[in-house]
Design a protein around this motif. Structure first.
Motif, PDB file in Angstrom:
ATOM      1  N   TRP A 241       0.847  -1.192  -0.143  1.00 33.36           N
ATOM      2  CA  TRP A 241      -0.072   0.023   0.005  1.00 33.36           C
ATOM      3  C   TRP A 241       0.773   1.255  -0.101  1.00 33.36           C
ATOM      4  CZ3 TRP A 241       0.760   3.356   3.600  1.00 33.36           C
ATOM      5  CH2 TRP A 241       1.169   2.773   5.183  1.00 33.36           C
ATOM      6  N   HIS A 249      -6.008   1.692  -2.145  1.00 30.59           N
ATOM      7  CA  HIS A 249      -5.727   0.971  -0.677  1.00 30.59           C
ATOM      8  C   HIS A 249      -7.020   0.620  -0.349  1.00 30.59           C
ATOM      9  CE1 HIS A 249      -3.446   1.631   3.371  1.00 30.59           C
ATOM     10  NE2 HIS A 249      -3.866   0.353   3.082  1.00 30.59           N
ATOM     11  N   VAL A 267      -7.606   1.382   6.315  1.00 33.80           N
ATOM     12  CA  VAL A 267      -6.770   2.195   5.535  1.00 33.80           C
ATOM     13  C   VAL A 267      -6.222   3.447   6.361  1.00 33.80           C
ATOM     14  CG1 VAL A 267      -6.824   3.830   3.713  1.00 33.80           C
ATOM     15  CG2 VAL A 267      -7.607   1.760   3.275  1.00 33.80           C
TER      16      VAL A 267
END
Length: 288
Positions: A241, A249, A267
């Motif tokens: 990521w 992401h 996230v």
């Protein structure tokens, strides 16, 4: 009828997976005293019932009549009959059409009880020597190539111990498919559980492939496979990521089955920012 057996009720009765001595006295009494036994294969179950001298009438309940026959059984229970459900071996409703009957009973307000006993997946897990606190039961992998590949890819990042069933004539192909997607994991191959030639072979997937390339698989197998190392998986996700946008992401986690809110939270945790920051960022393209 025994005083312990109630009419208008479904009894899920676990039967031996190999060793007949594993039949519980409670299951024996129930099978003897219910009005009807619904069996996955009446010919196979007749041998079991004859062994224990049980004369209760049987009816078939299997994969190909599981919905239509469920209505018939439910009607009988509503009329006050007691019904026991048995599978070919082990616990009904585990990788078994019985799950449909159980759900429909709950929808119709019919009481259901389960009489615990043998279950191949749990027996294998306890014998495997692999972590038992968290596990994922997948039963038989689909034979359809596309569906099979999808399931295997979902299992690739599974951190829990995984349990699969497999028939001997499909074992080699399944081991190869598992190794191709999961890598060389630790595995316990459990076969002929509770029977005379019970065995548990602990090795890696590559070792198992080599073994069965020159040896004919025999008996029914339960495969217990080590889950992915969580720290290793988190590090891999972190590396991936760091080069992604927040949208990418988010998509990473949503592809893995998280809903939108869960993905936003994860996230934000990964990036060390607030969930509100993620939300505001995702709104920006709409505002333009």
């Amino acid at each position: 009828m025994s005083m312990d057996i109630k009419g208008g009720m479904l009894y899920l009765c676990a039967t031996p997976i190999g060793n007949l001595e594993d039949m519980t006295s409670r299951v024996l009494e129930t099978l003897t005293n219910v009005d009807v036994i619904a069996a996955e294969d009446t010919r196979n179950s007749l041998k079991l019932l004859n062994h224990f001298q049980i004369r209760t009438p049987m009816t078939s309940y299997h994969e190909y009549n599981k919905v239509e026959k469920a209505y018939t059984l439910i009607r009988q229970m509503k009329e006050g009959k007691s019904i026991a459900l048995i599978t070919d071996a082990g616990t009904p409703a585990i990788s078994d059409p019985g799950e449909v009957l159980v759900r429909m009973c709950h929808e119709e307000g019919i009481p259901v009880t389960s009489l615990p006993g043998p279950c191949a997946c749990i027996t294998a897990l306890t014998l495997s020597g692999l972590p038992t606190r968290r596990f994922a039961f997948e039963a038989f992998l689909p034979q359809d190539k596309k569906e099979r590949r999808t399931i295997l890819q979902e299992l690739a990042d599974e951190t829990r111990t995984m349990i699969l069933y497999e028939a001997p004539h499909h074992l080699r192909k399944t081991l190869e498919d598992l190794q191709e997607v999961l890598g060389d994991r630790r595995i316990a191959l459990c076969r002929e559980l509770t029977k005379r030639f019970e065995s548990v072979e602990r090795m890696t997937l590559l070792q198992a492939i080599a073994k069965y390339s020159g040896e004919e698989p025999r008996g029914e197998y339960v495969l217990v496979i080590k889950g992915r190392d969580r720290a290793e998986l988190q590090e891999e996700v972190r590396r991936s990521w760091e080069e992604m946008s927040i949208e990418e992401h988010m998509e990473l986690y949503e592809r893995r089955g998280m809903d939108h809110k869960e993905a936003m939270k994860q996230v934000a945790t990964d990036r060390g920012i607030s969930k509100r920051d993620v939300y505001q960022y995702l709104l920006k393209p709409i505002d333009k």
